[in-house]
Design an enzyme around this catalytic site. Sequence first.
Site, PDB file in Angstrom:
ATOM      1  N   GLU A 211      71.508 119.682  17.245  1.00  0.00           N
ATOM      2  CA  GLU A 211      71.658 118.390  16.587  1.00  0.00           C
ATOM      3  C   GLU A 211      71.173 118.376  15.137  1.00  0.00           C
ATOM      4  OE1 GLU A 211      71.422 115.547  20.565  1.00  0.00           O
ATOM      5  OE2 GLU A 211      69.691 115.618  19.217  1.00  0.00           O
ATOM      6  N   GLU A 421      74.052 118.753  26.565  1.00  0.00           N
ATOM      7  CA  GLU A 421      73.090 117.767  27.057  1.00  0.00           C
ATOM      8  C   GLU A 421      73.847 116.557  27.564  1.00  0.00           C
ATOM      9  OE1 GLU A 421      69.975 116.503  24.424  1.00  0.00           O
ATOM     10  OE2 GLU A 421      69.498 118.550  23.792  1.00  0.00           O
TER      11      GLU A 421
END
Length: 568
Positions: A211, A421
């Site tokens: 991220e 995720e």
Amino acid sequence: MGCAPAAHYLPGGGWRRLLVVVVALVVLDRAGARVRAADDDTGGLSRAAFPKGFVFGTATSAFQVEGMAASGGRGPSIWDPFVHTPGNIAGNGNADVTTDEYHRYKEDVDLLKSLNFDAYRFSISWSRIFPDGEGKVNTEGVAYYNNLIDYVIKQGLIPYVNLNHYDLPLALQKKYEGWLSPKIVGVFSDYAEFCFKTYGDRVKNWFTFNEPRIVAALGHDTGTDPPNRCTKCAAGGNSATEPYIVAHNIILSHATAVDRYRNKFQASQKGKIGIVLDFNWYEPLTNSTEDQAAAQRARDFHVGWFLDPLINGQYPKNMRDIVKERLPTFTPEQAKLVKGSADYFGINQYTANYMADQPAPQQAATSYSSDWHVSFIFQRNGVPIGQQANSNWLYIVPTGMYGAVNYIKEKYNNPTIIISENGMDQSGNLTREEFLHDTERIEFYKNYLTELKKAIDDGANVVAYFAWSLLDNFEWLSGYTSKFGIVYVDFTTLKRYPKDSANWFKNMLQASGPGSKSGSGTSDSQVGSATSASHPVGSAISSSHRLLLPLLVSLHFLFPSFFMFLSL
């Protein structure tokens, strides 16, 4: 004469006592059945429902689970001083010990295997390998990851290793101003190359970053995350330019590391490498042209910021048109290096939002977030987009999984995707029993995986799925007030307790079929240990009540005094 007279042969009113036993067993069995029903209902999902060889795993990150923050030769990351500043973290929690996976990794890997998962995605703490980010190597840290990787493989699981999950070494922030300096491109690539050389004989699945958008936006636009830079932040910063500089340098760091891997290691090690990006699905609030354009801008400024250069060699047109000269550009050589620099893309998918058009106010301060020119909307006509989880940003919108995956398939020519995720959190204020019986999380996974399956059935090239997270852990700004794990951790004793959602995965993944791998099942003892931790009474009754009833009848005939206490 039938069976009724048998009652006359039970001594001392034993029939009444036996009836008490039978009723008790029935009640307990029904209670266990209710618990099992939630675990066993996979919603039609199984390994067979997914493509052959599809990988299921769970994910963690080093800072959130390892502990040993100031031990074992590890140097501090930018998060270490931040979490120790009172008021920065909910409940003033820190990651000094967290789940102590540094000492308990075998227990966690064994647990992962007992739940029938195939893989473990974890990150390496850069400052545990290089305490100063570069230079001297910490051999104790190197040994820890060697041991972890070896044990994951020994247990028949696949390691998926991420090189950086937010936790930049503090020394590099002080020396170079972190990701703001182009010098860090070479430093990160040196670290990555060391990891490829040291672990690549066993690790075949790499990610460079987790991220990077969060690092750029929360660290350098809003300033809520370390290094806490923004236009109005005490640490300094410029929200109009720094987020774009940081993202640019991370993209170049990724591409340079991938180039080294491909040129020096990939042919011999036969591994693959990619990057993990977060992607909330954005749906237009209305069918108006303006709201549809707003939703597309949001997608471009969110995931397109990274996917476009990594696939096409340049930033999205929306960003180039709006940000203009504040947006860095790639040289022809850099564009060539960046384009195609991923074998797959990890996508962290949690939620969805409605997007409405919002022209930029005349007096608004320029920033990455204001450049979107959108309003985030969480309801339409008074109806929420989805049920809210514990986190205020996380609305449960399963169709967002389909939307995100299908969008990437259609816009970017169907690249290989790993759902790196996916999960939901509970409040940290529940009792242990409430944590363990997490039916909402079961429904979450059931519905999100159903939408993922739809996307795969419609042609999306998704090859793996990782639940976030294996364990309740340190959740950044939320500390320990947010629980994402499928395994409950008692942070006083550090004992692990599989939740009902863990057993739901175990049941779903033990189903045989074309998607299963050989040897993916668990032994009876492993299954029993995982189940009984959550609801020992129900599981024990369910497996043995047919044997217990005849046994109890026999005991009544032979040892009537054995049950005398039941009549008291």
